[in-house]
Scaffold this active site. Structure first.
Site: not given
Ligand code: GLC
Length: 540
Positions: A245, A203, A208
């Protein structure tokens, strides 16, 4: 143990199961693992190869399970870890695979890590999150949930600083600059892979890391870490897969395949709205263009195509003009719009017009990629825009015409099943459709079966056959070894006649075996009724 064809995912049909709404086995109003197990034969019979199980972790459900409060547990109403293992075993027993959602960018603000960080900024958990005195830091990062969020920073009274979140404030981002966080997440992967799952749908991976002066998406540090995850999986759990994703442009998603050493699979986000646009505008030029802008990807990698999923039909990857067009056409009522998208299901979006819906399916079954189906769309389930957030497209599966659509015996369910109207369970449900050869369900099953019977459609090379400023007829060939299939789609509401270049010989429509056409002198002529499509296999 199932023997694995290492590249099974390259030509697979995926099916998204939203566990809260799939099947309730114990009458508490929530779907559960046992419920899913009881419907696995149904999923297999659809022709599904791999189930994508949406989040099953403990969660306060402020983003419907994408806010995890314990990475190594299961949400209690779903059952136990033992039930989860049973589910995996039952999926494997039927020759299918199972991947689950991996949400690593953020956790829930209820997670003990965040609680510890807030309560004691001197604890090691403080550095698990991203803090700042200045809410203008990383100002180039866009806001994703534009309807409800003004900033990616929220002030924490206890700490006296702002914390970073790309989604809701109840989803603080984890700090991937901290090696302990990176290690924690590796252990989360190991925990679930040890239970026997076949991989993850990862996801929200573009976000990040944060870096000043960037938009905080697709950063080199992010790719480097994701490659480490892949390496871990290849080394410790060979044969498992990662699906990415990343709601990004094709060239940016392609980066997530690395040199074949990052993700094996990636959603093709920009294609999806262009399928709807092509059908609505009766002109496939935008679809053709995005496919032409799609780079080649390493061997061993594959796109995942889809029409709908559990989120809003995202319009992030279209121009402002096209977004307005899509909203006006598919979401005339403002309540249907959400963030930069449309919160409706497939059938209602297409006014239940089978011709347009099947045209859409034909695109994802014949273009390169492994198609991902969203539970309920195979029968034409309804949506309910009065529900909060995106819940209106996550209502209980409509199994039959009984109470709660056969989903649950409870008086009250997590979300109310849709009863009335053309797409409610009284008129649209699995039980009725299983008995009707011409039902949405059986027609789709047939398309899936045929798609799977053709090597060319699964993995063939793509060759465009028609081009131009306007593309009323979308036509391309898929070629693999000796299998050649020409897919031709009349995107318009009018009769069309086309002339395609094709090797001389006979072509038979895989969808309608009585239809044969001849190509001569390198040309194939076809008369196409409104919205017609054919999958023409060269037979001699
Ligand atoms: C992904 C999920 C979406 C969720 C978000 C934040 O986009 O598909 O449902 O809200 O990530 O986790």
């Amino acid at each position: 143990m199932m023997t694995k064809n290492q590249q099974w995912y390259k030509n697979a049909i995926f099916y998204q199961v939203y566990p809260r709404s799939f099947m309730d086995s114990n009458g508490d109003g929530y779907g559960d693992f046992q419920g899913i197990i009881s419907r696995l034969d149904y999923i297999r019979d659809l022709g599904v190869d791999c189930i994508w199980l949406q989040p099953t972790y403990p969660s306060p459900l402020r983003d419907d399970g994408y806010d995890i409060s314990d990475y190594t547990g299961v949400y209690e109403p779903f059952g136990t870890i033992a039930d989860f293992k049973r589910l995996v075993a039952e999926v494997h027993r039927r020759g299918m695979y199972l991947i689950s959602d991996l949400v690593i960018n953020h956790c829930s603000s209820d997670h003990p890590w965040f609680q510890a960080a807030r309560n004691d900024p001197s604890s090691k958990y403080y550095d698990y999150f991203v803090w700042s005195d200045d809410p203008n830091k990383y100002s180039e990062a866009r806001i994703i949930f534009v309807d409800s969020q003004k900033s990616n920073w929220t002030f924490d009274e206890k700490v006296g600083k702002y914390f970073w979140h790309r989604f809701y404030p109840t989803q603080p981002d984890l700090n991937f600059d901290n090696p302990e966080v990176r290690e924690e997440m590796k252990n989360v992967l190991r925990f679930w892979l040890d239970l026997g799952i076949d991989g993850f749908r990862a996801d929200a991976v573009p976000y990040l890391y944060e870096r000043e002066g960037t938009n905080g998406e697709n950063l080199p540090e992010t790719h480097a870490y994701l490659k480490e995850l892949r390496k871990l999986m290849d080394t410790e759990y060979p044969g498992t897969v990662l699906l990415c994703e990343a709601n990004q442009w094709p060239r940016d998603v392609a980066e997530y395949f690395g040199d074949g050493d990052e993700f094996q699979l990636g959603f093709h986000f920009p294609l999806m709205p262009r399928i709807f646009m092509s059908i609505g505008k009766q002109d496939a030029s935008s679809l053709l263009q995005i496919m032409k802008d799609t780079p080649d990807i390493p061997d061993g990698c594959q796109w995942c195509t889809f029409l709908r999923n559990h989120d809003e039909l995202t319009l992030e990857m279209v121009t402002e003009e096209d977004r307005q067009w899509m909203w006006n056409f598919y979401a005339p009522d403002k309540e249907m719009r959400m963030n930069l998208g449309i919160r409706r299901r497939l059938y209602p979006l297409m006014d239940n017009d089978r011709k347009r819906i099947e045209l859409g399916y034909s695109c994802i079954f014949t273009l390169p990629g492994s198609p991902v189906l969203y539970y309920g769309d195979e029968i034409g389930m309804g949506d309910d825009i009065r529900q909060f957030d995106r819940n209106g497209v996550r209502t209980p599966m409509q199994w039959d015409g009984s109470k709660n659509g056969g989903f649950s015996t409870a008086d009250e369910t997590y979300l109310p099943a849709i009863r009335d109207g053309a797409n409610g369970y009284l008129r649209t449900n699995v039980a009725d459709q299983e008995n009707d050869p011409d039902s949405n369900l059986n027609r789709l099953k047939r398309m899936i079966r045929i798609r799977k019977s053709s090597e060319a459609l699964g993995s063939g090379k793509l060759i465009w056959l028609l081009d131009g400023a306007a593309v009323p007829v979308l036509a391309y060939a898929r070629e693999s070894g000796r299998d050649t299939v020409i897919a031709v789609h009349n995107m318009t509401e009018t009769d069309r006649s086309v002339l395609l270049s094709a090797a001389d010989g006979t072509y038979r429509d895989l969808l309608n075996e009585s239809l044969e056409v001849e190509a001569a002198d390198g040309l194939l002529r076809m008369e196409l009724p409104p919205r017609a499509f054919h999958w023409l296999r060269k037979v001699n």
